[in-house]
Motif scaffolding. Structure first.
Motif, PDB file in Angstrom:
ATOM      1  N   VAL A  20       2.654  -7.720  -2.845  1.00 43.97           N
ATOM      2  CA  VAL A  20       3.133  -8.468  -4.014  1.00 43.97           C
ATOM      3  C   VAL A  20       2.029  -9.372  -4.558  1.00 43.97           C
ATOM      4  N   GLU A  21       1.320 -10.070  -3.678  1.00 43.67           N
ATOM      5  CA  GLU A  21       0.290 -10.999  -4.134  1.00 43.67           C
ATOM      6  C   GLU A  21      -0.916 -10.282  -4.723  1.00 43.67           C
ATOM      7  N   PHE A  22      -1.317  -9.177  -4.101  1.00 41.64           N
ATOM      8  CA  PHE A  22      -2.459  -8.437  -4.652  1.00 41.64           C
ATOM      9  C   PHE A  22      -2.107  -7.842  -6.011  1.00 41.64           C
ATOM     10  N   ALA A  23      -0.854  -7.400  -6.152  1.00 42.87           N
ATOM     11  CA  ALA A  23      -0.430  -6.880  -7.456  1.00 42.87           C
ATOM     12  C   ALA A  23      -0.420  -7.989  -8.501  1.00 42.87           C
ATOM     13  N   ALA A  24       0.044  -9.192  -8.113  1.00 41.26           N
ATOM     14  CA  ALA A  24       0.045 -10.320  -9.052  1.00 41.26           C
ATOM     15  C   ALA A  24      -1.379 -10.710  -9.419  1.00 41.26           C
ATOM     16  N   ALA A  25      -2.280 -10.660  -8.430  1.00 38.71           N
ATOM     17  CA  ALA A  25      -3.678 -10.964  -8.716  1.00 38.71           C
ATOM     18  C   ALA A  25      -4.255  -9.954  -9.697  1.00 38.71           C
ATOM     19  N   HIS A  26      -3.894  -8.707  -9.524  1.00 35.93           N
ATOM     20  CA  HIS A  26      -4.354  -7.673 -10.460  1.00 35.93           C
ATOM     21  C   HIS A  26      -3.869  -7.966 -11.867  1.00 35.93           C
ATOM     22  N   GLY A  44      13.752 -12.936  27.748  1.00 30.27           N
ATOM     23  CA  GLY A  44      15.177 -12.724  27.951  1.00 30.27           C
ATOM     24  C   GLY A  44      15.957 -12.501  26.675  1.00 30.27           C
ATOM     25  N   VAL A  45      15.318 -12.631  25.514  1.00 34.47           N
ATOM     26  CA  VAL A  45      15.988 -12.392  24.228  1.00 34.47           C
ATOM     27  C   VAL A  45      15.412 -11.107  23.638  1.00 34.47           C
ATOM     28  N   PRO A  46      16.258 -10.137  23.261  1.00 35.96           N
ATOM     29  CA  PRO A  46      15.737  -8.891  22.677  1.00 35.96           C
ATOM     30  C   PRO A  46      14.924  -9.162  21.410  1.00 35.96           C
ATOM     31  N   GLU A  47      13.985  -8.265  21.143  1.00 33.35           N
ATOM     32  CA  GLU A  47      13.123  -8.445  19.977  1.00 33.35           C
ATOM     33  C   GLU A  47      13.205  -7.247  19.038  1.00 33.35           C
ATOM     34  N   ILE A  48      13.026  -7.527  17.751  1.00 36.03           N
ATOM     35  CA  ILE A  48      12.869  -6.491  16.735  1.00 36.03           C
ATOM     36  C   ILE A  48      11.470  -6.679  16.162  1.00 36.03           C
ATOM     37  N   PRO A  49      10.509  -5.873  16.578  1.00 44.50           N
ATOM     38  CA  PRO A  49       9.153  -6.019  16.034  1.00 44.50           C
ATOM     39  C   PRO A  49       9.100  -5.476  14.606  1.00 44.50           C
ATOM     40  N   LEU A  50       8.474  -6.229  13.718  1.00 47.75           N
ATOM     41  CA  LEU A  50       8.346  -5.803  12.327  1.00 47.75           C
ATOM     42  C   LEU A  50       6.947  -5.234  12.110  1.00 47.75           C
ATOM     43  N   HIS A  51       6.907  -3.931  11.886  1.00 46.48           N
ATOM     44  CA  HIS A  51       5.629  -3.257  11.671  1.00 46.48           C
ATOM     45  C   HIS A  51       5.315  -3.215  10.187  1.00 46.48           C
ATOM     46  N   ARG A  52       4.075  -2.957   9.889  1.00 42.40           N
ATOM     47  CA  ARG A  52       3.671  -2.856   8.489  1.00 42.40           C
ATOM     48  C   ARG A  52       4.291  -1.607   7.849  1.00 42.40           C
ATOM     49  N   LEU A  53       4.453  -1.668   6.543  1.00 46.91           N
ATOM     50  CA  LEU A  53       5.080  -0.564   5.821  1.00 46.91           C
ATOM     51  C   LEU A  53       4.148   0.636   5.759  1.00 46.91           C
ATOM     52  N   GLY A  54       4.731   1.817   5.769  1.00 47.48           N
ATOM     53  CA  GLY A  54       3.967   3.028   5.571  1.00 47.48           C
ATOM     54  C   GLY A  54       3.579   3.191   4.110  1.00 47.48           C
ATOM     55  N   PRO A  55       2.679   4.122   3.801  1.00 45.63           N
ATOM     56  CA  PRO A  55       2.191   4.299   2.412  1.00 45.63           C
ATOM     57  C   PRO A  55       3.313   4.515   1.401  1.00 45.63           C
ATOM     58  N   ARG A  56       4.306   5.335   1.748  1.00 43.56           N
ATOM     59  CA  ARG A  56       5.362   5.613   0.773  1.00 43.56           C
ATOM     60  C   ARG A  56       6.183   4.358   0.468  1.00 43.56           C
ATOM     61  N   ASP A  57       6.550   3.612   1.510  1.00 44.54           N
ATOM     62  CA  ASP A  57       7.328   2.395   1.286  1.00 44.54           C
ATOM     63  C   ASP A  57       6.494   1.358   0.538  1.00 44.54           C
ATOM     64  N   ALA A  58       5.192   1.302   0.828  1.00 45.10           N
ATOM     65  CA  ALA A  58       4.329   0.377   0.105  1.00 45.10           C
ATOM     66  C   ALA A  58       4.296   0.713  -1.378  1.00 45.10           C
ATOM     67  N   GLU A  59       4.215   1.989  -1.697  1.00 42.03           N
ATOM     68  CA  GLU A  59       4.202   2.399  -3.107  1.00 42.03           C
ATOM     69  C   GLU A  59       5.533   2.098  -3.780  1.00 42.03           C
ATOM     70  N   ARG A  60       6.644   2.193  -3.028  1.00 43.34           N
ATOM     71  CA  ARG A  60       7.951   1.852  -3.603  1.00 43.34           C
ATOM     72  C   ARG A  60       8.027   0.357  -3.935  1.00 43.34           C
ATOM     73  N   VAL A  61       7.397  -0.479  -3.086  1.00 42.69           N
ATOM     74  CA  VAL A  61       7.368  -1.912  -3.375  1.00 42.69           C
ATOM     75  C   VAL A  61       6.618  -2.184  -4.678  1.00 42.69           C
ATOM     76  N   ARG A 111       5.661  -1.868 -11.617  1.00 43.00           N
ATOM     77  CA  ARG A 111       4.772  -2.942 -12.047  1.00 43.00           C
ATOM     78  C   ARG A 111       3.762  -2.483 -13.087  1.00 43.00           C
ATOM     79  N   GLY A 112       3.848  -1.191 -13.474  1.00 44.54           N
ATOM     80  CA  GLY A 112       2.943  -0.676 -14.506  1.00 44.54           C
ATOM     81  C   GLY A 112       1.513  -0.524 -14.049  1.00 44.54           C
ATOM     82  N   LEU A 113       1.298  -0.342 -12.766  1.00 46.32           N
ATOM     83  CA  LEU A 113      -0.053  -0.196 -12.241  1.00 46.32           C
ATOM     84  C   LEU A 113      -0.563   1.219 -12.461  1.00 46.32           C
ATOM     85  N   ALA A 114      -1.822   1.300 -12.824  1.00 46.33           N
ATOM     86  CA  ALA A 114      -2.454   2.620 -12.916  1.00 46.33           C
ATOM     87  C   ALA A 114      -2.554   3.216 -11.518  1.00 46.33           C
ATOM     88  N   PRO A 115      -2.532   4.544 -11.402  1.00 47.66           N
ATOM     89  CA  PRO A 115      -2.583   5.165 -10.074  1.00 47.66           C
ATOM     90  C   PRO A 115      -3.736   4.665  -9.213  1.00 47.66           C
TER      91      PRO A 115
END
Length: 886
Positions: A215-221, A172-189, A193-197
């Motif tokens: 964020v965590e995988f980048a920090a691990a890198h 009975g309460v509307p929902e906003i499903p949060l989907h995973r980010l697409g490749p372009r948005d992921a790269e913008r995140v 960070r100075g990551l090599a391609p």
């Protein structure tokens, strides 16, 4: 900036704007761990603060999911000074939640109503945003109360946002499903960070669009850790969790201890965490490495983990003895007995009577506050560490609490577990009562009746009150399951106990077809209860039994009076969960009285509450009431759809609605076949379908096959005479006339109809008489009853019947256009608007109406504002002059 969340942010902005404009609402942000729910919630909170809204935040904590109202306390604690403005029962319910008043075991939904009223009152000063993070870890009592309020937001300046993973039920309460980010948005995140391609691409692919993983995988890198070497591959959230474990493992021993204690403590209270940690050899200086590692943030009040997965990692990486030690230290440091009991239980493996007793005491306190799900969990936890005799008692108590919480499946499971340890008759009887409700809700009313009947002899001498209550309930179940034997046994045992019940005796006779003995007994029971009730406060089981008897014998006036008295009592006491079954009977009585719109309003309210209580079966039964309205109005498709979900106990009623619809549309052969099949099932169906004899007779007469109804009409005449209801005797007279009885029977029918009751049946008698007069070549005499029939059918919106009356009028030279068929203003109102305007017309204030209908004062006034122009009035004073019965 939140990447890839433009649509979600826009939806939250619209929610806040609507709340500001006086159109409150709620939404669930749903998604996996790390998907960005909290980030979106934080953005909504920031936006709301910028708009001048009052912001209220609470967070579900996994360790507190068993503590009744732990989440709601967070919401209410800063608002304690506002409780005096609430109606007394609601204020008392919230004070009990806070521990500031003596518990009173309220209806479990009264707390939700109180939350709604409180939020509405706050919103009179400024719009309000309630943000519930990690709602999937809210204790059930808090979640239930918040959802009850959220579903009823309308004209309040209140917005509620839940952030939750899967598993948080919010129908009975509307929902906003949060989907995973697409490749372009992921790269913008990852940008900046100075990551090599190559590294960027690898992290992007491994994170699979999960923002936290990016964020965590980048920090691990950055720390020199290469991601993506997990074989076999784990879900991305598991890999993030593994990364957090590695980071916790790298911390000093004292820091790991302190993080373990903080993770084990539900409230993350800094003082308590520090006190428990000191007992384990850690101190405040040990927090530094965790802060520098970005795993926690510390304030004077709380130790806040950067993300719930950090807390999970800190707890899961610890060995079992370390966890036990942390829980014991927290129990020693706790100032809340319930919290201490839970920590002791978490550290217990072997039977421990002392800890079990503390858990059971916590469960009793949860029961007192109507936190029934929490009570069930606590009783079951106590049973886990109890010795065998005590274990059975605790499991039975847990099953009873689960039933009160509306969790039929859990109640059944707990009752099954308790059964081997139930050695005394009283315990077995208690389990039988629980199982009977479970069976009835599952649609097995016969099994429910037999369970109760079989277990009453053992307690009749020691606990006659409970035994009598079980037998009366068994009688109701037996009636609905066509079990004459169980009903007879219930009646006999009540008599043997000196508690003879005329209602049960009447049902026992009627189910055997002995209407001449059974219906007068039920009528006497109804009369006795009506004379004695005199506005008795609170819910009344005798009033309910009389109400059911009134429905069975067709005493519509008594049914309406009894239902309205019980509804008023339930509203006054805040017994929200009891209302659906009473409102169902109320709606049936209103329908029979020709007040279709009011019946729909009662059904709508009952359906909303049934949804909140999880009573799916009740929803199906409510649909059958609407199916009858659809049948009268000639909506074949809607009638069939509503009847389709009928349960075992109301299948006959659904069939009766379909038969009525068939007759209205001239499908006479189909009507007779359907009714014959329904009657073939036998038992009490004969009584339930008794009123459908009128449809059977009409169909048989139309088909010129009177023999297909003659025997059933004989039985119906006995039923009508035995029940003493004028409408039933009028219908019997009309049916006799249709089968060739002559004009005298029509005259008798109309004279009996003049005594009142069932206007639809009166209109049918007028129509049948008009048709008979036309066929007798008396067109002048036919016009008056036909005009009267058409007026009634039009008022009832009985389209196919009205069309028949118009055709007959044209046939006798009286055009139907001469009849005033203007729509009633009430038909323009929604069901809830109709409820509000009727109460306003009776002189009730907006606050009083809100308390009765479980609405806020602002929503009541909103409904009035919308209703006035529809009714052509401008004030409450003008409302009082309108005829609002419809």
């Amino acid at each position: 900036m939140l990447r890839g969340r433009t649509t979600e942010l826009a939806a939250l902005t619209r929610l806040l704007e609507s709340a500001e404009a006086g159109a409150g609402g709620a939404v669930v942000l749903r998604g996996e761990a790390g998907i960005g729910k909290t980030a979106l919630l934080d953005r909504a909170l920031h936006d709301a603060a910028g708009r001048g809204m009052r912001v209220l935040r609470l967070t579900g904590v996994e360790a507190e999911a068993a503590l009744g109202f732990a989440g709601l306390v967070q919401l209410l604690w800063p608002l304690q000074d506002r409780l005096d403005a609430l109606p007394p029962p609601q204020a008392d319910a919230l004070r009990a939640v806070l521990g500031a008043a003596a518990p009173r075991t309220p209806d479990r939904f009264l707390t939700g109503l109180a939350v709604l009223t409180l939020l509405a009152e706050l919103a009179e000063e400024a719009p309000v945003l309630v943000a519930a993070d990690d709602a999937h870890w809210l204790d059930p009592a808090s979640a239930e109360a918040l959802l009850f309020a959220a579903r009823r937001l309308a004209a309040e300046r209140v917005a509620v946002v839940f952030a939750a993973r899967d598993g948080f039920a919010a129908a009975g309460v509307p929902e906003i499903p949060l989907h995973r980010l697409g490749p372009r948005d992921a790269e913008r995140v990852l940008a900046g960070r100075g990551l090599a391609p190559a590294a960027l691409a690898r992290i992007r692919d491994e994170a699979q669009g999960n923002p936290l993983a990016l964020v965590e995988f980048a920090a691990a890198h950055d720390r020199g850790v290469v991601v993506g070497d997990c074989v076999p591959p784990l879900p991305v959230t598991e890999r993030v969790l593994a990364g957090f474990r590695e980071r916790v493992d790298a911390l000093p021993a004292g820091t790991r201890t302190l993080l373990l204690v903080a993770a084990a403590d539900g409230r993350r209270d800094f003082a308590r965490v520090l006190a428990a940690s000191r007992a384990l050899g850690a101190g405040p200086d040990d927090l530094g490495p965790a802060e520098r590692a970005g795993l926690v943030e510390v304030s004077a009040e709380r130790v806040a983990f950067r993300h719930p997965l950090v807390a999970t990692a800190a707890y899961q990486r610890a060995a079992l003895p370390e966890r036990f030690a942390a829980h014991r230290a927290l129990a020693d440091a706790a100032d809340d007995p319930d919290c201490a009991a839970l920590h002791l239980a978490a550290a217990a493996v072997d039977p421990d009577p002392q800890v079990g007793a503390r858990l059971a005491a916590a469960a009793e306190r949860a029961l007192d506050r109507a936190a029934y799900s929490s009570a069930a969990h606590l009783f079951a936890s106590a049973a886990r560490i109890a010795a065998r005799p005590e274990r059975g008692r605790l499991l039975a108590a847990a099953a009873d609490a689960a039933l009160l919480a509306g969790d039929v499946g859990q109640a059944a499971d707990l009752a099954d577990r308790a059964d081997p340890d139930a050695e005394d008759p009283a315990r077995r009887a208690a389990l039988a009562r629980i199982r009977s409700v479970v069976e009835f809700e599952r649609g097995a009313a016969g099994a429910a009746a037999r369970l109760l009947v079989d277990h009453t002899p053992a307690i009749a001498g020691t606990d006659p009150g409970t035994a009598a209550a079980m037998l009366r309930t068994a009688a109701g179940y037996a009636w609905f399951s066509d079990d004459p034997r169980a009903l007879a046994v219930a009646a006999e045992r009540l008599a043997d106990m000196g508690r003879a019940d005329p209602g049960v005796r009447g049902m026992a006779a009627a189910i055997e077809g002995d209407h001449e003995r059974g219906l007068p007994l039920m009528a006497a029971h109804i009369e006795e209860v009506l004379a004695a009730q005199g506005g008795a406060p609170g819910a009344d089981e005798r009033r309910m039994s009389a109400l059911y008897c009134a429905v069975i014998i067709g005493d519509d006036d008594a049914a309406l009076a009894l239902a309205e008295a019980e509804i008023a009592a339930c509203r006054a006491a805040g017994l929200v969960g009891r209302l659906p079954k009473v409102l169902q009977a109320h709606a049936q009585a209103l329908f029979r009285a020709g007040r279709h719109r009011e019946a729909e309003a009662s059904v709508a309210e009952a359906a909303a509450i049934a949804r909140d209580t999880g009573l799916r079966r009740r929803g199906a039964e409510l649909d059958v009431v609407l199916a009858f309205i659809a049948a009268v109005e000639g909506d074949t498709e809607r009638c069939a759809a509503l009847a389709d979900g009928a349960t075992e106990s109301n299948r006959a009623a659904a069939d009766a609605a379909l038969v009525l619809c068939d007759v209205g549309h001239g499908r006479h052969a189909e009507a007779l076949e359907r009714l014959a099949a329904a009657r073939q099932r036998g038992g009490h169906h004969t009584a339930v379908l008794m009123a459908a004899t009128a449809d059977q007779v009409e169909a048989a007469a139309r088909l010129a096959e009177p023999e297909r109804a003659a025997a059933d009409l004989d039985r119906f005449e006995v039923w009508a005479r035995s029940g003493g209801q004028p409408w039933a005797q009028a219908v019997a007279a009309r049916c006799r006339a249709l089968l060739g009885g002559g004009e005298d029977h029509f005259a008798r029918a109309l004279a009996l109809h003049d005594k009142g009751g069932r206007p639809f049946e009166r209109a049918r008698s007028l129509l049948a008489y008009g048709e008979w007069l036309r066929r007798a070549r008396r067109p002048g005499d036919a016009r008056s009853p036909l005009r009267a029939a058409l007026a009634d059918f039009d008022r009832l919106r009985a389209a196919p019947w009205a069309e028949r009356a118009r055709a007959e009028l044209r046939a006798v030279g009286a055009p139907a256009s001469a009849v005033d068929t203007a729509a009633h203003p009430v038909d323009r109102l929604t069901p809830q608007e109709l409820q509000v305007v009727r109460l306003a017309a009776e002189g009730h204030s907006s606050a009083e109406i809100g308390a009765r209908l479980f609405l806020s004062r602002r929503t009541v006034e909103h409904h009035l504002y919308k209703a006035y122009p529809k009714l052509g009035v401008r004030s409450r004073r003008e409302l009082a002059r309108l005829d609002l019965a419809r």
